[in-house]
Design a protein around this motif. Sequence first.
Motif, PDB file in Angstrom:
ATOM      1  N   SER A  77       4.674  28.996  56.306  1.00 23.90           N
ATOM      2  CA  SER A  77       5.878  29.471  55.605  1.00 23.90           C
ATOM      3  C   SER A  77       7.146  29.509  56.439  1.00 23.90           C
ATOM      4  O   SER A  77       8.239  29.295  55.903  1.00 23.90           O
ATOM      5  CB  SER A  77       5.621  30.843  54.985  1.00 23.90           C
ATOM      6  OG  SER A  77       5.282  31.795  55.969  1.00 23.90           O
ATOM      7  N   ASN A  78       7.044  29.780  57.735  1.00 25.33           N
ATOM      8  CA  ASN A  78       8.268  29.773  58.530  1.00 25.33           C
ATOM      9  C   ASN A  78       8.754  28.356  58.820  1.00 25.33           C
ATOM     10  O   ASN A  78       9.851  28.188  59.364  1.00 25.33           O
ATOM     11  CB  ASN A  78       8.106  30.594  59.809  1.00 25.33           C
ATOM     12  CG  ASN A  78       8.382  32.068  59.564  1.00 25.33           C
ATOM     13  OD1 ASN A  78       9.327  32.414  58.866  1.00 25.33           O
ATOM     14  ND2 ASN A  78       7.547  32.930  60.115  1.00 25.33           N
TER      15      ASN A  78
ATOM     16  N   TYR B 269      12.700  30.406  54.678  1.00 26.41           N
ATOM     17  CA  TYR B 269      13.076  31.520  53.817  1.00 26.41           C
ATOM     18  C   TYR B 269      14.515  31.971  54.045  1.00 26.41           C
ATOM     19  O   TYR B 269      14.902  33.065  53.656  1.00 26.41           O
ATOM     20  CB  TYR B 269      12.112  32.692  54.028  1.00 26.41           C
ATOM     21  CG  TYR B 269      10.827  32.560  53.230  1.00 26.41           C
ATOM     22  CD1 TYR B 269      10.602  33.356  52.107  1.00 26.41           C
ATOM     23  CD2 TYR B 269       9.860  31.628  53.575  1.00 26.41           C
ATOM     24  CE1 TYR B 269       9.436  33.234  51.365  1.00 26.41           C
ATOM     25  CE2 TYR B 269       8.692  31.494  52.841  1.00 26.41           C
ATOM     26  CZ  TYR B 269       8.488  32.301  51.741  1.00 26.41           C
ATOM     27  OH  TYR B 269       7.334  32.164  50.997  1.00 26.41           O
TER      28      TYR B 269
ATOM     29  N   ARG C  80      16.644  28.429  49.031  1.00 28.07           N
ATOM     30  CA  ARG C  80      16.269  28.716  50.417  1.00 28.07           C
ATOM     31  C   ARG C  80      16.382  27.457  51.273  1.00 28.07           C
ATOM     32  O   ARG C  80      16.414  26.335  50.770  1.00 28.07           O
ATOM     33  CB  ARG C  80      14.829  29.236  50.476  1.00 28.07           C
ATOM     34  CG  ARG C  80      14.527  30.443  49.595  1.00 28.07           C
ATOM     35  CD  ARG C  80      15.194  31.713  50.088  1.00 28.07           C
ATOM     36  NE  ARG C  80      14.722  32.868  49.348  1.00 28.07           N
ATOM     37  CZ  ARG C  80      13.905  33.792  49.841  1.00 28.07           C
ATOM     38  NH1 ARG C  80      13.457  33.705  51.081  1.00 28.07           N
ATOM     39  NH2 ARG C  80      13.537  34.819  49.106  1.00 28.07           N
TER      40      ARG C  80
ATOM     41  N   GLY D 169      15.186  25.865  55.515  1.00 28.34           N
ATOM     42  CA  GLY D 169      14.411  26.062  56.734  1.00 28.34           C
ATOM     43  C   GLY D 169      15.154  25.519  57.937  1.00 28.34           C
ATOM     44  O   GLY D 169      16.381  25.490  57.963  1.00 28.34           O
TER      45      GLY D 169
ATOM     46  N   GLY E 112       3.158  27.452  52.834  1.00 25.87           N
ATOM     47  CA  GLY E 112       3.031  28.828  53.285  1.00 25.87           C
ATOM     48  C   GLY E 112       1.608  29.349  53.275  1.00 25.87           C
ATOM     49  O   GLY E 112       0.826  29.057  52.371  1.00 25.87           O
TER      50      GLY E 112
ATOM     51  N   TYR F 290      14.137  39.724  60.556  1.00 24.19           N
ATOM     52  CA  TYR F 290      13.248  39.341  59.455  1.00 24.19           C
ATOM     53  C   TYR F 290      13.848  39.738  58.108  1.00 24.19           C
ATOM     54  O   TYR F 290      14.513  40.765  57.992  1.00 24.19           O
ATOM     55  CB  TYR F 290      11.886  40.020  59.616  1.00 24.19           C
ATOM     56  CG  TYR F 290      11.013  39.392  60.683  1.00 24.19           C
ATOM     57  CD1 TYR F 290       9.963  38.551  60.347  1.00 24.19           C
ATOM     58  CD2 TYR F 290      11.266  39.628  62.033  1.00 24.19           C
ATOM     59  CE1 TYR F 290       9.166  37.969  61.317  1.00 24.19           C
ATOM     60  CE2 TYR F 290      10.472  39.047  63.017  1.00 24.19           C
ATOM     61  CZ  TYR F 290       9.430  38.220  62.652  1.00 24.19           C
ATOM     62  OH  TYR F 290       8.652  37.634  63.618  1.00 24.19           O
TER      63      TYR F 290
ATOM     64  N   TRP G 242       7.095  38.982  57.122  1.00 25.16           N
ATOM     65  CA  TRP G 242       6.523  37.721  57.564  1.00 25.16           C
ATOM     66  C   TRP G 242       7.552  36.674  57.985  1.00 25.16           C
ATOM     67  O   TRP G 242       7.246  35.799  58.787  1.00 25.16           O
ATOM     68  CB  TRP G 242       5.669  37.096  56.449  1.00 25.16           C
ATOM     69  CG  TRP G 242       4.575  37.972  55.957  1.00 25.16           C
ATOM     70  CD1 TRP G 242       3.381  38.260  56.574  1.00 25.16           C
ATOM     71  CD2 TRP G 242       4.561  38.689  54.722  1.00 25.16           C
ATOM     72  NE1 TRP G 242       2.637  39.106  55.801  1.00 25.16           N
ATOM     73  CE2 TRP G 242       3.329  39.396  54.649  1.00 25.16           C
ATOM     74  CE3 TRP G 242       5.469  38.804  53.660  1.00 25.16           C
ATOM     75  CZ2 TRP G 242       2.985  40.201  53.576  1.00 25.16           C
ATOM     76  CZ3 TRP G 242       5.141  39.616  52.583  1.00 25.16           C
ATOM     77  CH2 TRP G 242       3.907  40.297  52.551  1.00 25.16           C
ATOM     78  N   HIS G 243       8.751  36.725  57.421  1.00 27.41           N
ATOM     79  CA  HIS G 243       9.676  35.591  57.523  1.00 27.41           C
ATOM     80  C   HIS G 243      10.998  35.963  58.175  1.00 27.41           C
ATOM     81  O   HIS G 243      11.538  37.051  57.952  1.00 27.41           O
ATOM     82  CB  HIS G 243       9.951  35.024  56.119  1.00 27.41           C
ATOM     83  CG  HIS G 243       8.698  34.686  55.382  1.00 27.41           C
ATOM     84  ND1 HIS G 243       8.288  35.370  54.262  1.00 27.41           N
ATOM     85  CD2 HIS G 243       7.750  33.751  55.629  1.00 27.41           C
ATOM     86  CE1 HIS G 243       7.140  34.867  53.829  1.00 27.41           C
ATOM     87  NE2 HIS G 243       6.790  33.880  54.643  1.00 27.41           N
ATOM     88  N   TYR G 244      11.514  35.010  58.955  1.00 22.79           N
ATOM     89  CA  TYR G 244      12.786  35.221  59.638  1.00 22.79           C
ATOM     90  C   TYR G 244      13.929  35.350  58.625  1.00 22.79           C
ATOM     91  O   TYR G 244      13.820  34.897  57.485  1.00 22.79           O
ATOM     92  CB  TYR G 244      13.077  34.059  60.594  1.00 22.79           C
ATOM     93  CG  TYR G 244      11.938  33.749  61.522  1.00 22.79           C
ATOM     94  CD1 TYR G 244      11.328  34.761  62.261  1.00 22.79           C
ATOM     95  CD2 TYR G 244      11.452  32.453  61.666  1.00 22.79           C
ATOM     96  CE1 TYR G 244      10.272  34.491  63.115  1.00 22.79           C
ATOM     97  CE2 TYR G 244      10.392  32.172  62.518  1.00 22.79           C
ATOM     98  CZ  TYR G 244       9.805  33.196  63.233  1.00 22.79           C
ATOM     99  OH  TYR G 244       8.755  32.930  64.064  1.00 22.79           O
TER     100      TYR G 244
ATOM    101  N   TYR H 266      16.662  31.294  61.057  1.00 27.01           N
ATOM    102  CA  TYR H 266      16.406  29.876  60.759  1.00 27.01           C
ATOM    103  C   TYR H 266      17.524  28.988  61.290  1.00 27.01           C
ATOM    104  O   TYR H 266      17.271  27.858  61.740  1.00 27.01           O
ATOM    105  CB  TYR H 266      16.215  29.660  59.255  1.00 27.01           C
ATOM    106  CG  TYR H 266      14.908  30.199  58.755  1.00 27.01           C
ATOM    107  CD1 TYR H 266      13.703  29.577  59.071  1.00 27.01           C
ATOM    108  CD2 TYR H 266      14.858  31.363  57.998  1.00 27.01           C
ATOM    109  CE1 TYR H 266      12.501  30.092  58.637  1.00 27.01           C
ATOM    110  CE2 TYR H 266      13.662  31.880  57.555  1.00 27.01           C
ATOM    111  CZ  TYR H 266      12.475  31.245  57.877  1.00 27.01           C
ATOM    112  OH  TYR H 266      11.273  31.763  57.454  1.00 27.01           O
TER     113      TYR H 266
END
Length: 298
Positions: free
Chosen positions: A31-32, A36, A96, A98, A124, A270, A274-276, A281
């Motif tokens: 997922s990263n 996100y 979104r 990345g 993800g 974050y 879980w995601h930055y 990014y």
Amino acid sequence: MKTKLTILFILFGLGTLQAKKYKVFYLGGQSNMDGYGYVNELPVELNKPVEGVYIFHGNTASDGEEVDGRGIWEILKPGHGVGHKSDFQGNQLSERFGIELTFASELKKLLPGENIAIVKYSKGGTSIHIDAAEDFGCWEPDYTKGNGINQYDHFLATVLNAYLVEDIDGDGERDELIPAGIVWMQGESDAHVKKIAENYQTNLKRLIDLMRAAFLKDDLPVVIGRISDSGNDTDGKVWDYGNILRWQQARFVNQDSNAALVVSTDNYGYSDKWHYNTEGYIDFGKQCAKEMAKLIKH
């Protein structure tokens, strides 16, 4: 597996009278790597197409689903994050993004005069080890559950579909796609079980070796994003064995003469546990580009 790779060998041997050479970078993982970051939070200078850079973003599919990897080549623009969908007619961009935006923009600065193209396929929650996959999927090349189709097959299909297009920029002349590097951001899902985390370097090496073989370049530069932990859980750890897996990532890089580790992930904020966040990014893409350029130039 040999049959799958043989198809790629045939495709990579197609044609020699190609008008423009593109350095192709594969972006993969969980997922990263999906991304996100929020498009509406991008600064003005990034919230626009990246001139001259083309992307083929393979459609995401689950293990057991018919081999997918559908997509089209088009100018890179914001919206290739989680929620992106594609078929052979067009891309459905998401809200979104990345690492692809700043990775491409920074590479253009660091590799002046080079034409840049990106092939992206990620999903993800996926693991390399089959026992860590749960319902998200895994990248194990010798996957045998059900019909035997998993993330490795969707990756191969994405690359096959990308290379079947002879004219990626639509100028009417055949282009030459030259494999130039892999960026891999994955490992969080393999960090839940101690034994799986301890074997991550072995599993990662095997997968990267086969990905390099798919691109017909055994020393293809590889940049690894180090997993980090938001600490946003009841015990202060989202990934129980994250430190073991981080050590395994470093071990992989230390034993590979053409690999680098991006460690700036430790400094990112974050958007959830879980995601930055968006700023993470933006920086992550730049750091991956810097490490990739170093590997290409050394």
